[in-house]
Design a protein around this motif. Structure first.
Motif, PDB file in Angstrom:
ATOM      1  N   LEU A  16      45.118  45.630  28.312  1.00 50.83           N
ATOM      2  CA  LEU A  16      44.923  45.578  29.759  1.00 50.83           C
ATOM      3  C   LEU A  16      43.648  44.824  30.109  1.00 50.83           C
ATOM      4  N   ASP A  17      42.577  45.067  29.353  1.00 48.16           N
ATOM      5  CA  ASP A  17      41.323  44.342  29.580  1.00 48.16           C
ATOM      6  C   ASP A  17      41.510  42.855  29.326  1.00 48.16           C
ATOM      7  N   LEU A  56      44.298  41.108  29.591  1.00 49.08           N
ATOM      8  CA  LEU A  56      45.094  40.529  30.678  1.00 49.08           C
ATOM      9  C   LEU A  56      44.281  40.389  31.957  1.00 49.08           C
ATOM     10  N   MET A  57      43.370  41.325  32.194  1.00 51.56           N
ATOM     11  CA  MET A  57      42.496  41.242  33.370  1.00 51.56           C
ATOM     12  C   MET A  57      41.586  40.022  33.294  1.00 51.56           C
ATOM     13  N   LEU A  58      41.218  39.625  32.087  1.00 55.62           N
ATOM     14  CA  LEU A  58      40.412  38.415  31.916  1.00 55.62           C
ATOM     15  C   LEU A  58      41.271  37.158  32.001  1.00 55.62           C
ATOM     16  N   PHE A  95      44.038  36.609  33.626  1.00 57.73           N
ATOM     17  CA  PHE A  95      44.589  36.284  34.947  1.00 57.73           C
ATOM     18  C   PHE A  95      43.698  35.303  35.721  1.00 57.73           C
ATOM     19  N   TYR A 105      36.741  36.305  25.913  1.00 57.16           N
ATOM     20  CA  TYR A 105      37.956  36.748  25.227  1.00 57.16           C
ATOM     21  C   TYR A 105      37.636  37.235  23.815  1.00 57.16           C
ATOM     22  N   ILE A 140      35.933  45.806  29.532  1.00 55.28           N
ATOM     23  CA  ILE A 140      35.980  44.766  30.560  1.00 55.28           C
ATOM     24  C   ILE A 140      34.679  44.698  31.342  1.00 55.28           C
ATOM     25  N   LYS A 189      31.845  41.290  32.740  1.00 58.28           N
ATOM     26  CA  LYS A 189      31.945  41.219  34.201  1.00 58.28           C
ATOM     27  C   LYS A 189      31.454  39.878  34.729  1.00 58.28           C
ATOM     28  N   LEU A 192      34.041  37.286  34.152  1.00 59.35           N
ATOM     29  CA  LEU A 192      35.192  37.558  35.013  1.00 59.35           C
ATOM     30  C   LEU A 192      34.939  37.028  36.427  1.00 59.35           C
ATOM     31  N   TYR A 236      36.844  33.878  38.557  1.00 62.69           N
ATOM     32  CA  TYR A 236      37.392  34.013  39.910  1.00 62.69           C
ATOM     33  C   TYR A 236      36.737  33.014  40.858  1.00 62.69           C
TER      34      TYR A 236
END
Length: 403
Positions: free
Chosen positions: A279-280, A282-284, A286, A353, A363, A367, A370, A374
């Motif tokens: 999940l972590d 995939l959060m990166l 995206f 990653y 995650i 930060k 990340l 964005y």
């Protein structure tokens, strides 16, 4: 379409462009090969190439000019190491040089005359290592193996001398090595090259194949001279965002398949380090994918021919690999180059990653990266939107001038 074009909602427009982009991609064999096929071929090809993980049994030659029991013991210890294999025993350096030039061996170790005499008399004995400095990995492997054997062989000789003086085995070992060092290999215990290079390389492959594929589609569309808009000219400004996000959605869908293949299945098949939570990861990924796709769509507007996209993106690929920090540490690069490298999303995504997947951090520990991804995605999206607005405005002005 039976519905009045003026009354189509933004969501419907987005769905139309999403469908049209997918249709265009899968009707273009070149785009399919790059966007789908390359993500199957490249990771598998590289993974099988690095399958052995560690360079072992490097063929070398040992020139033993001493020809004694001690020199043979040293040669056997060297041959017993996993790093090198004593494939030849040439009788002279000239013969060893011929074997090296014939590419039969990758290094030479010379044991001089008087080796045993110096060892037994506690005089420093020397060996000469001739390693292939043109190939860093081979050079390092051979040199490390020779250094390790030297350390063990020297320690064994020292212990025997202290035992001869009447000391106990424990005292002899302590005298030879008063400081005991325990080395722990973190994150990649085997110290393997494949597990080191492949996780980050797959991220770069995803980035570059996406950029090349998007560039091909952009160049192909420019060649067709068609308009990407579906609404009448006076309504096209409100179609810009649905157009952009519809195309982004198509590439995200293809990327989801690629991620499942390259970062989950291949990662598991070849047992690459995996200490992070998916999940972590995939959060990166995206925002990384968003940034790459927006960046690619923005770049594709400059390509008038599909060949131009291929040439430019291929030129960009080795630069992207270098700037990612995989082949050379970012800390050793000039500050201005590090700052310039932030243009590419992969430069930010790769170290984050690796920290998630290889080191097992959460995650929250990535930060900053990340947020950066964005911000990159937002900046590239904004620039692309501005470009389309300018394009519409310029087109409108030209029509006014013509009339």
């Amino acid at each position: 379409m039976t519905k009045d074009k003026n009354r189509i909602s933004s969501f419907e427009l987005m769905a139309i462009h999403f469908k049209n982009e997918l249709k265009a991609i899968f009707s273009d064999s070149g785009a399919v090969l790059i966007l789908v096929g390359a993500l199957l071929i490249y990771p598998l090809l590289y993974s099988f190439g690095y399958f052995n993980e560690v360079l072992t049994d490097l063929p070398i030659g040992v020139v033993d000019l001493d020809q004694t029991a001690t020199s043979r013991k040293y040669t056997n210890m060297l041959d017993a190491s996993r790093d090198v294999e004593v494939s030849y025993n040439p009788q002279s350096l000239e013969e060893a040089e011929q074997l090296f030039m014939a590419n039969k061996i990758d290094g030479v170790l010379l044991i001089p005359k008087g080796f045993q005499k110096n060892v037994l008399s506690t005089t420093q004995a020397d060996v000469a290592v001739y390693a292939d400095g043109s190939y860093l990995l081979k050079y390092k492997t051979f040199y490390t193996a020779a250094q390790t054997v030297n350390a063990y062989f020297g320690a064994g000789v020292g212990v025997q001398h202290y035992l001869a003086e009447g000391k106990s085995l424990k005292q002899a070992k302590a005298a030879v090595s008063p400081l005991s060092i325990q080395t722990q290999m973190l994150y990649i215990p085997a110290g393997s090259y494949g597990s080191f290079i492949m996780p980050g390389l797959i991220i770069i492959i995803i980035q570059q194949t996406l950029l090349i594929g998007i560039g091909i589609m952009g160049g192909t569309f420019s060649e067709s001279k068609e308009s990407p808009f579906r609404l009448p000219e006076n309504k096209r400004r409100r179609e810009i965002i649905p157009l952009l996000f519809g195309r982004v959605g198509a590439y995200l869908l293809i990327s989801a398949f690629n991620i499942c293949l390259a970062l989950i299945l291949i990662h598991d098949w070849f047992s690459y380090p995996d200490k992070g939570h998916m999940l972590d990861v995939l959060m990166l990924l995206f925002p990384f994918l968003l940034a790459v796709i927006f960046f690619g769509i923005g770049l594709s507007t400059f390509f008038k021919h599909r060949e131009s996209a291929i040439v430019f993106m291929m030129f960009l690929s080795p630069i992207a690999l270098f700037l990612s920090g995989i082949s050379w540490p970012v800390s050793a690069m000039p500050d201005w180059l590090v700052s310039l490298s932030k243009i590419l999303p992969g430069t930010t995504a790769v170290p984050a990653y690796l920290r998630l997947r290889t080191m097992g951090v959460g995650i929250a520990e990535v930060k900053t990266e990340l947020i950066t991804l964005y911000l990159q995605a937002g900046c590239y999206a904004l620039l692309t939107i501005v470009y389309f607005y300018i394009r519409l405005y310029v087109g409108k002005m030209r029509k006014k001038q013509l009339t």
